[in-house]
Design a protein around this motif. Structure first.
Motif, PDB file in Angstrom:
ATOM      1  N   VAL A  60     -33.522  18.540 -10.469  1.00  0.00           N
ATOM      2  CA  VAL A  60     -32.207  19.238 -10.554  1.00  0.00           C
ATOM      3  C   VAL A  60     -32.112  19.899 -11.787  1.00  0.00           C
ATOM      4  O   VAL A  60     -31.042  20.709 -12.015  1.00  0.00           O
ATOM      5  CB  VAL A  60     -31.342  17.990 -10.381  1.00  0.00           C
ATOM      6  CG1 VAL A  60     -31.286  17.636  -9.105  1.00  0.00           C
ATOM      7  CG2 VAL A  60     -31.334  17.075 -11.825  1.00  0.00           C
ATOM      8  N   GLY A  61     -32.955  20.037 -12.674  1.00  0.00           N
ATOM      9  CA  GLY A  61     -33.092  20.559 -13.868  1.00  0.00           C
ATOM     10  C   GLY A  61     -31.935  20.092 -15.023  1.00  0.00           C
ATOM     11  O   GLY A  61     -31.427  20.995 -15.873  1.00  0.00           O
ATOM     12  N   GLN A  62     -31.594  18.842 -14.994  1.00  0.00           N
ATOM     13  CA  GLN A  62     -30.706  18.089 -15.812  1.00  0.00           C
ATOM     14  C   GLN A  62     -31.140  16.972 -16.189  1.00  0.00           C
ATOM     15  O   GLN A  62     -31.824  16.276 -15.466  1.00  0.00           O
ATOM     16  CB  GLN A  62     -29.359  18.309 -15.359  1.00  0.00           C
ATOM     17  CG  GLN A  62     -28.515  19.546 -15.018  1.00  0.00           C
ATOM     18  CD  GLN A  62     -28.260  20.107 -16.539  1.00  0.00           C
ATOM     19  OE1 GLN A  62     -28.163  19.665 -17.554  1.00  0.00           O
ATOM     20  NE2 GLN A  62     -27.830  21.535 -16.463  1.00  0.00           N
ATOM     21  N   PRO A  63     -30.871  16.195 -17.352  1.00  0.00           N
ATOM     22  CA  PRO A  63     -31.438  14.906 -17.699  1.00  0.00           C
ATOM     23  C   PRO A  63     -30.549  14.045 -16.752  1.00  0.00           C
ATOM     24  O   PRO A  63     -29.415  14.261 -16.216  1.00  0.00           O
ATOM     25  CB  PRO A  63     -30.905  14.965 -18.913  1.00  0.00           C
ATOM     26  CG  PRO A  63     -30.592  16.052 -19.717  1.00  0.00           C
ATOM     27  CD  PRO A  63     -30.215  16.904 -18.447  1.00  0.00           C
ATOM     28  N   VAL A  64     -31.041  13.021 -16.289  1.00  0.00           N
ATOM     29  CA  VAL A  64     -30.900  12.182 -15.456  1.00  0.00           C
ATOM     30  C   VAL A  64     -30.832  10.701 -16.057  1.00  0.00           C
ATOM     31  O   VAL A  64     -32.080  10.205 -16.389  1.00  0.00           O
ATOM     32  CB  VAL A  64     -31.388  12.000 -13.923  1.00  0.00           C
ATOM     33  CG1 VAL A  64     -30.816  10.833 -13.073  1.00  0.00           C
ATOM     34  CG2 VAL A  64     -31.117  13.420 -13.501  1.00  0.00           C
ATOM     35  N   LEU A  65     -29.940   9.993 -16.728  1.00  0.00           N
ATOM     36  CA  LEU A  65     -29.872   8.930 -17.772  1.00  0.00           C
ATOM     37  C   LEU A  65     -29.444   7.713 -16.993  1.00  0.00           C
ATOM     38  O   LEU A  65     -28.482   7.483 -16.038  1.00  0.00           O
ATOM     39  CB  LEU A  65     -28.693   9.224 -18.511  1.00  0.00           C
ATOM     40  CG  LEU A  65     -29.036  10.645 -19.512  1.00  0.00           C
ATOM     41  CD1 LEU A  65     -27.793  10.808 -20.473  1.00  0.00           C
ATOM     42  CD2 LEU A  65     -30.223  11.100 -20.033  1.00  0.00           C
ATOM     43  N   VAL A  66     -30.307   6.681 -17.205  1.00  0.00           N
ATOM     44  CA  VAL A  66     -30.151   5.216 -16.638  1.00  0.00           C
ATOM     45  C   VAL A  66     -29.116   4.480 -17.327  1.00  0.00           C
ATOM     46  O   VAL A  66     -29.224   4.442 -18.747  1.00  0.00           O
ATOM     47  CB  VAL A  66     -31.368   4.586 -16.631  1.00  0.00           C
ATOM     48  CG1 VAL A  66     -31.026   3.078 -15.938  1.00  0.00           C
ATOM     49  CG2 VAL A  66     -32.225   5.585 -15.256  1.00  0.00           C
ATOM     50  N   ASP A  67     -27.984   4.030 -16.950  1.00  0.00           N
ATOM     51  CA  ASP A  67     -27.084   3.406 -17.665  1.00  0.00           C
ATOM     52  C   ASP A  67     -26.943   1.807 -17.158  1.00  0.00           C
ATOM     53  O   ASP A  67     -26.446   1.679 -15.899  1.00  0.00           O
ATOM     54  CB  ASP A  67     -25.688   4.056 -17.558  1.00  0.00           C
ATOM     55  CG  ASP A  67     -24.668   3.171 -18.378  1.00  0.00           C
ATOM     56  OD1 ASP A  67     -24.791   2.390 -18.990  1.00  0.00           O
ATOM     57  OD2 ASP A  67     -23.367   3.531 -18.062  1.00  0.00           O
ATOM     58  N   ASN A  68     -27.608   0.786 -17.869  1.00  0.00           N
ATOM     59  CA  ASN A  68     -27.730  -0.531 -17.412  1.00  0.00           C
ATOM     60  C   ASN A  68     -26.403  -1.102 -17.592  1.00  0.00           C
ATOM     61  O   ASN A  68     -25.897  -0.944 -18.735  1.00  0.00           O
ATOM     62  CB  ASN A  68     -28.874  -1.181 -18.050  1.00  0.00           C
ATOM     63  CG  ASN A  68     -30.144  -0.770 -17.963  1.00  0.00           C
ATOM     64  OD1 ASN A  68     -30.538   0.139 -18.660  1.00  0.00           O
ATOM     65  ND2 ASN A  68     -30.801  -1.204 -16.682  1.00  0.00           N
ATOM     66  N   ARG A  69     -25.602  -1.699 -16.465  1.00  0.00           N
ATOM     67  CA  ARG A  69     -24.313  -2.353 -16.407  1.00  0.00           C
ATOM     68  C   ARG A  69     -24.526  -3.820 -15.953  1.00  0.00           C
ATOM     69  O   ARG A  69     -23.988  -3.934 -14.656  1.00  0.00           O
ATOM     70  CB  ARG A  69     -23.301  -1.737 -16.171  1.00  0.00           C
ATOM     71  CG  ARG A  69     -23.003  -0.605 -17.049  1.00  0.00           C
ATOM     72  CD  ARG A  69     -21.863   0.342 -16.509  1.00  0.00           C
ATOM     73  NE  ARG A  69     -21.377   1.677 -17.382  1.00  0.00           N
ATOM     74  CZ  ARG A  69     -20.792   1.435 -18.383  1.00  0.00           C
ATOM     75  NH1 ARG A  69     -19.948   0.399 -18.546  1.00  0.00           N
ATOM     76  NH2 ARG A  69     -20.450   2.556 -19.244  1.00  0.00           N
ATOM     77  N   PRO A  70     -25.236  -4.744 -16.461  1.00  0.00           N
ATOM     78  CA  PRO A  70     -25.591  -5.880 -15.423  1.00  0.00           C
ATOM     79  C   PRO A  70     -24.308  -7.031 -15.798  1.00  0.00           C
ATOM     80  O   PRO A  70     -23.560  -6.564 -16.635  1.00  0.00           O
ATOM     81  CB  PRO A  70     -26.767  -6.551 -16.263  1.00  0.00           C
ATOM     82  CG  PRO A  70     -26.698  -5.884 -17.916  1.00  0.00           C
ATOM     83  CD  PRO A  70     -26.080  -4.598 -17.777  1.00  0.00           C
ATOM     84  N   GLY A  71     -24.476  -7.972 -14.772  1.00  0.00           N
ATOM     85  CA  GLY A  71     -23.362  -8.891 -14.890  1.00  0.00           C
ATOM     86  C   GLY A  71     -22.586  -9.015 -13.611  1.00  0.00           C
ATOM     87  O   GLY A  71     -22.540  -8.306 -12.778  1.00  0.00           O
TER      88      GLY A  71
END
Length: 323
Positions: A60-71
């Motif tokens: 896609v030509g853009q950063p794809v950031l992983v955001d961990n939101r556990p719980g």
């Protein structure tokens, strides 16, 4: 007159620039994308997300950031995504925990797994393995059942997600054994306590358990899949001993409800390319992840609805009361 023409020129020019800016703003994506993961770093879903999203970023030509939101068994992350703007810049890589099991495990779920999300693509299946502490004198599922019956109430299992809980409770019900479930916030913490003997058994996803199993820190005695896994050729499917055991842990990507079709198609197309990449498949294979993409968003939507019904029946049959 000249001043009036000048002002008209400014107005026309301004409208032209505004139209150009709008056109540029409509090109998706033109900013980083965040993919929310409902489990902690080091979990199976987290590991899969980081492999797949790295390749999606290239597509896609853009950063794809992983955001961990556990719980809260994925509820925290799910509620966050539900409230996000449906513009394609907040996505959700999740599993059967949030979308198949939670509606039957919790009395007051603050989201609807069907109405509050836009299905984009199924990515595959993450097999789980029934592992035990090395000090427990059992080497297969039948020996575990026999030991548990000889020592009622003496064994405990870790449960950081609904797959672990439902799998363990299903084994308990069908086999007729007395084992105590201990809730955990994350897979890594559960594995640590299994190694240390604080719990004696744990149905763990291969993404977070493969390393500890391969190095002999814990002993695998059964797999949740219908067929043996190539990584554990000597470990039989649980269903071979516990008749009626049928559990699939799927993984997929959603957006908030109302995600525009063109954005759904853009992400789906990118995921299809990512999942077909040989290097991505090889890296996922090392995690024990089985790539199994849906052919279309609608196919994934139908699958999610089917799995919701299947897990509802599983949980009811296991006698698990909603909390």
């Amino acid at each position: 007159m000249n001043k009036r023409l000048f002002n008209i020129g400014l107005l026309v020019g301004g409208l032209g620039l505004a139209g150009l800016a709008a056109a540029q703003g409509s090109a998706y994506p033109n900013a980083p994308i965040t993919v929310v993961v409902p489990f902690a770093a080091g979990s199976g879903t987290d590991a899969v997300a980081r492999v797949v999203m790295q390749k999606l970023s290239e597509e896609v030509g853009q950063p794809v950031l992983v955001d961990n939101r556990p719980g809260a068994s994925a509820q925290i992350a799910a509620q966050f995504v539900v409230k996000a703007k449906p513009d394609g810049y907040t996505l959700f890589m999740t599993t059967n925990t949030s979308h198949s099991a939670n509606p039957s495990l919790f009395k007051a779920l603050k989201y609807d797994p069907i109405k509050d999300f836009t299905p984009i693509a199924r990515t595959g299946e993450l097999p789980f393995v029934l592992a035990v502490n090395n000090d427990l004198p059992v080497h297969n599922v039948q020996e575990l059942i026999d030991y548990a019956k000889a020592h009622p109430g003496k064994l405990s299992y870790a449960t950081p997600n609904s797959t672990s809980q439902v799998a363990s409770e299903t084994i308990k019900r069908i086999a007729g054994i007395d084992v105590l479930g201990i809730p955990y916030k994350s897979s890594p913490q559960s594995m640590t306590d299994l190694i240390g003997g604080q719990v004696q058994m744990y149905v763990v996803d291969l993404g977070s358990g493969m390393g500890m199993i391969k190095t002999g820190k814990v002993r695998p005695i059964g797999v949740t899949t219908a067929q043996p896994l190539k990584d554990f050729p000597g470990v039989a499917p649980i269903a071979g001993t516990v008749k009626g055991f049928d559990l699939t842990s799927w993984n997929g990507v959603f957006g908030p409800a109302g995600l525009p079709p063109e954005i759904v198609k853009r992400i789906n197309d990118g995921l299809q390319i990512a999942l077909a990449d040989p290097e991505v498949q090889a890296r996922l294979d090392q995690l024990g992840f089985q790539v199994w993409p849906s052919r279309s968003p609608q196919e994934f939507a139908d699958y999610v609805a089917q799995q919701l019904a299947h897990w509802t029946a599983l949980i009811k049959a296991a006698g698990i009361e909603p909390q």
